[in-house]
Design an enzyme around this catalytic site. Structure first.
Site, PDB file in Angstrom:
ATOM      1  N   CYS A   1      79.285  47.659  27.557  1.00  0.00           N
ATOM      2  CA  CYS A   1      78.730  47.907  26.219  1.00  0.00           C
ATOM      3  C   CYS A   1      78.674  49.407  25.926  1.00  0.00           C
ATOM      4  O   CYS A   1      79.000  49.849  24.822  1.00  0.00           O
ATOM      5  CB  CYS A   1      77.343  47.269  26.092  1.00  0.00           C
ATOM      6  SG  CYS A   1      77.447  45.466  26.003  1.00  0.00           S
TER       7      CYS A   1
ATOM      8  N   GLN B   1      71.794  47.000  30.939  1.00  0.00           N
ATOM      9  CA  GLN B   1      72.454  48.159  31.548  1.00  0.00           C
ATOM     10  C   GLN B   1      73.973  47.997  31.590  1.00  0.00           C
ATOM     11  O   GLN B   1      74.631  48.515  32.494  1.00  0.00           O
ATOM     12  CB  GLN B   1      71.915  48.390  32.955  1.00  0.00           C
ATOM     13  CG  GLN B   1      70.565  49.078  32.978  1.00  0.00           C
ATOM     14  CD  GLN B   1      70.604  50.478  32.357  1.00  0.00           C
ATOM     15  OE1 GLN B   1      71.528  51.252  32.562  1.00  0.00           O
ATOM     16  NE2 GLN B   1      69.581  50.801  31.562  1.00  0.00           N
ATOM     17  N   SER B   2      74.553  47.279  30.644  1.00  0.00           N
ATOM     18  CA  SER B   2      75.991  47.018  30.646  1.00  0.00           C
ATOM     19  C   SER B   2      76.822  48.301  30.507  1.00  0.00           C
ATOM     20  O   SER B   2      76.671  49.053  29.546  1.00  0.00           O
ATOM     21  CB  SER B   2      76.324  46.062  29.501  1.00  0.00           C
ATOM     22  OG  SER B   2      77.723  46.048  29.272  1.00  0.00           O
ATOM     23  N   ASN B   3      77.716  48.507  31.475  1.00  0.00           N
ATOM     24  CA  ASN B   3      78.674  49.614  31.381  1.00  0.00           C
ATOM     25  C   ASN B   3      79.699  49.331  30.293  1.00  0.00           C
ATOM     26  O   ASN B   3      80.139  50.225  29.581  1.00  0.00           O
ATOM     27  CB  ASN B   3      79.409  49.786  32.714  1.00  0.00           C
ATOM     28  CG  ASN B   3      78.457  50.067  33.854  1.00  0.00           C
ATOM     29  OD1 ASN B   3      77.701  51.024  33.804  1.00  0.00           O
ATOM     30  ND2 ASN B   3      78.478  49.219  34.878  1.00  0.00           N
TER      31      ASN B   3
END
Ligand SMILES: *Cc1c(COP(=O)(O)O)cnc(C)c1O
Length: 328
Positions: A78, A74-76
């Site tokens: 990325c 869930q990386s913002n």
């Protein structure tokens, strides 16, 4: 002073600053204001876009055709990198922790819509496999530019030096100073850039980082990481000053169950901001930082006449991945 660094415009700036009237009343403490870096513009916004302006600028200067970075599923960071690459005509590879989800949600859904190329790496959620995958891409003839975890190197951190210049201009119209700026801190680029910008532009407000992740990066304390990155950044800009680890306020009181584990602190913050202000903080970063601010206020950390600025760093798409935890 920052004009000499290549920069690709990705954002709509300045982000607004406004007062949180209802939350201020509800908590009956200091006056709470917010700076809206959840509204930086591209792909639902967030703090990483400020860093990416300099990182993508550097990638383009180096004639890259491909960027690669990594983070959690869930990386913002990325998601924002995928968007920055898309509008810059670059191929984007994301090295994500965990396994491929059966029902893509939140940030990961957006990564897929932007057609980023995904590599899942199980237990590794901090881009540990980037060098290996980048090597493979180079062997296939790609001109690869590596963006580190969180975009937190001297190039990315320039984004928050520039943000402090923007902040300084904005508050020149204000009849008061903020006593403190409080925000989520994790890979260090935001806080280091802010610290350097604070020196560079003579900003009086104290910087208070709420630490999000229990695990340290590399073999050093977070304060050591911040002072090293800030000192490298000062050199990069050409400034004659230096920091020590004790110059940074890093608050470790709200780590809870660790990275991405949603507890009462985050749930209350998400719901209060939504209900009272129509503002969404995210369950991983800004919900934890806002939860910390709420707790500090309740514990009398601030005087009533003080003014605090909550610097919202984004992350709202992650909300859509956590309905079970948030509504339980
Ligand atoms: C990455 C991130 C942060 C932390 O910024 P760092 O520069 O990594 O310390 C805070 N909030 C959100 C929403 C983020 O995505």
């Amino acid at each position: 002073m920052l004009e000499k660094f290549p920069r690709k415009k990705l954002t709509i700036l300045p982000t607004p600053i406004h007062k949180l009237e209802n939350l201020t009343k509800y908590l009956n403490g200091p006056e709470i204001y917010i700076k809206r870096d959840d509204l930086t513009g591209l792909a639902l916004g967030g703090n990483k876009l400020r860093k990416l302006e300099f990182l993508i600028g550097d990638a383009l200067k180096n004639n890259a055709d491909t960027v690669i970075t990594g983070g959690a599923e869930q990386s913002n960071h990325c998601r924002q990198t995928a968007a920055a690459a898309s509008i810059s005509g670059l191929e984007c590879h994301l090295v994500l922790g965990g396994e491929e989800p059966t029902e893509p949600k939140g940030n990961y859904l957006l990564d897929l819509l932007m057609q980023a190329k995904i590599h899942f790496t199980g237990e590794f959620r901090k881009g540990e496999k980037i060098p290996e995958i980048a090597e493979n891409l180079k062997n296939k003839g790609k001109k690869v530019y590596i963006i580190p975890y969180g975009g937190s190197n001297i190039i990315g951190a320039l984004g928050y030096v520039a943000a402090m210049e923007e902040f300084k201009k904005q508050i020149s119209n204000f009849p008061f100073n903020f006593d403190e700026i409080i925000f989520a801190t994790s890979s260090g680029g935001t806080q280091s850039g802010m610290a350097v910008g604070k020196e560079l532009f003579n900003i009086e407000s104290k910087l208070h980082g709420i630490k999000i992740d229990k695990e340290e990066i590399k073999n050093q304390t977070y304060n050591e990481l911040l002072s090293e990155l800030s000192n490298d950044l000062l050199k990069h800009i050409g400034l004659n000053k230096s920091f020590t680890p004790s110059d940074f306020i890093v608050n470790n009181d709200y780590l809870g169950g660790g990275y991405g584990v949603i507890g009462e602190t985050e749930i209350e913050a998400v719901k209060l901001c939504a209900k009272l202000e129509g503002i969404f903080v995210d369950p991983v970063y800004t919900g934890r930082a806002m939860g910390g601010l709420i707790d500090l206020i309740r514990n009398g950390y601030y005087k009533k006449e003080q003014k605090v600025l909550f610097w919202h760093t984004g992350g709202t798409p992650a909300l859509f991945n956590y309905s079970n935890e948030l509504l339980k």
